[in-house]
Scaffold this active site. Structure first.
Site, PDB file in Angstrom:
ATOM      1  N   SER A  68       1.192   4.472   3.491  1.00  0.00           N
ATOM      2  CA  SER A  68       2.611   4.121   3.362  1.00  0.00           C
ATOM      3  C   SER A  68       3.018   3.982   1.903  1.00  0.00           C
ATOM      4  O   SER A  68       2.192   3.705   1.040  1.00  0.00           O
ATOM      5  CB  SER A  68       2.882   2.787   4.066  1.00  0.00           C
ATOM      6  OG  SER A  68       2.521   2.859   5.412  1.00  0.00           O
TER       7      SER A  68
HETATM    8  N1  SAH Z   1      -2.111   1.020   6.871  1.00  0.00           N
HETATM    9  C1  SAH Z   1      -2.388   2.385   6.525  1.00  0.00           C
HETATM   10  C2  SAH Z   1      -1.329   3.314   7.068  1.00  0.00           C
HETATM   11  C3  SAH Z   1      -1.959   4.273   7.986  1.00  0.00           C
HETATM   12  S1  SAH Z   1      -0.892   5.320   8.900  1.00  0.00           S
HETATM   13  C4  SAH Z   1      -2.599   2.583   5.030  1.00  0.00           C
HETATM   14  O1  SAH Z   1      -2.340   1.652   4.251  1.00  0.00           O
HETATM   15  O2  SAH Z   1      -3.092   3.648   4.644  1.00  0.00           O
HETATM   16  C5  SAH Z   1      -1.216   4.758  10.532  1.00  0.00           C
HETATM   17  C6  SAH Z   1      -2.640   4.816  11.003  1.00  0.00           C
HETATM   18  O3  SAH Z   1      -2.658   4.398  12.364  1.00  0.00           O
HETATM   19  C7  SAH Z   1      -3.279   6.212  11.002  1.00  0.00           C
HETATM   20  O4  SAH Z   1      -4.460   6.190  10.258  1.00  0.00           O
HETATM   21  C8  SAH Z   1      -3.552   6.499  12.484  1.00  0.00           C
HETATM   22  O5  SAH Z   1      -4.713   7.256  12.712  1.00  0.00           O
HETATM   23  C9  SAH Z   1      -3.682   5.100  13.031  1.00  0.00           C
HETATM   24  N2  SAH Z   1      -3.482   4.980  14.485  1.00  0.00           N
HETATM   25  C10 SAH Z   1      -2.650   5.665  15.289  1.00  0.00           C
HETATM   26  N3  SAH Z   1      -2.757   5.241  16.565  1.00  0.00           N
HETATM   27  C11 SAH Z   1      -3.695   4.252  16.564  1.00  0.00           C
HETATM   28  C12 SAH Z   1      -4.241   3.412  17.555  1.00  0.00           C
HETATM   29  N4  SAH Z   1      -3.865   3.455  18.848  1.00  0.00           N
HETATM   30  N5  SAH Z   1      -5.175   2.506  17.196  1.00  0.00           N
HETATM   31  C13 SAH Z   1      -5.575   2.405  15.908  1.00  0.00           C
HETATM   32  N6  SAH Z   1      -5.091   3.175  14.909  1.00  0.00           N
HETATM   33  C14 SAH Z   1      -4.156   4.080  15.232  1.00  0.00           C
END
Ligand code: SAH
Length: 222
Positions: A68
């Site tokens: 993000s």
């Molecule tokens: N907090 C992260 C943002 C990641 S984007 C950062 O600072 O980089 C959102 C993330 O959620 C992705 O990596 C995606 O794979 C994960 N995601 C999607 N669905 C999910 C689920 N059901 N359980 C766990 N992670 C999930």
């Protein structure tokens, strides 16, 4: 190998990010600003994007996912009102950047990621930084932490959900706060909930756009 010039350049870029993109907007929680001023964000992005690590937009981290933008990380962290004693659950480890920020501001962080590859990479980066108060789990975070009876003071969902997953509401402590982007696949609203007397009270922050949470209480895969 990171040279002295690189270290200096990233330091200056980090200062600019804090002054312009965080303080220059509405991020004023000193602990959040301190954490974001200290953490080397360039280590959480792919090497080819290191020069853009401090730009205020999301960046690809592989597998169709993104880290993000700094402002959103600041905003989501600030709305959790962390004092240092909290136990937090993060859904969507991704790059681990938000995890590391939470780890500096809470006593313990539990984080769940769907993709083992992203979780493994995040574990390596946090390990190299000496951050040890984090538990990682690979699986569907929409179902909550897979341990009966776990309760969290704070829950942060970093992927879009159609509605607050019921298991997360259940795992939020009385008096706790939960933040999540809620909406459809294209547009969401950043919502913050406080659990009081067993009921969830909502505050709406702003419009946003996150990658989707894929899971039982999230969106379908395709
Ligand atoms: N907090 C992260 C943002 C990641 S984007 C950062 O600072 O980089 C959102 C993330 O959620 C992705 O990596 C995606 O794979 C994960 N995601 C999607 N669905 C999910 C689920 N059901 N359980 C766990 N992670 C999930």
């Amino acid at each position: 190998m990171v040279s002295f010039d690189d270290t200096n350049r990233y330091f200056l870029q980090r200062q600019r990010m804090v002054e312009t993109d965080l303080k220059g907007r509405d991020i004023n929680d000193l602990r959040v600003l301190e954490a974001m001023a200290a953490l080397p964000r360039e280590l959480f992005v792919k090497p080819e994007y290191a020069a853009q690590a401090y730009a205020d937009h999301p960046l690809a981290i592989g597998l169709g996912q993104t880290i993000s933008q700094p402002y959103i990380v600041g905003l989501m962290t600030q709305c959790l009102k962390l004092t240092g004693s909290e136990i937090a659950l993060e859904i969507g480890t991704g790059s681990g950047y938000q995890t590391a920020i939470l780890a500096r501001l809470c006593s313990r962080v539990y984080t769940i990621e769907r993709f083992g590859e992203l979780s493994a990479r995040a574990q390596t980066v946090l390990g190299n930084l000496g951050i040890g108060n984090v538990e990682f789990f690979v699986g569907d975070g929409s179902s909550g932490w897979p341990e009966e009876g776990m309760q969290f003071d704070r829950i942060l969902v970093t992927a879009a959900v159609p509605a607050i997953p019921a298991p997360l509401e259940k795992q939020l402590s009385e008096g706790g706060l939960l933040a999540a982007p809620v909406g459809d696949l294209w547009n969401q609203t950043l919502e913050v909930y406080k659990k009081e007397h067993g009921r969830m009270h909502k505050t709406t922050l702003c419009g946003c756009r996150f990658v989707k949470l894929v899971g039982q209480y999230g969106f379908p895969e395709s």
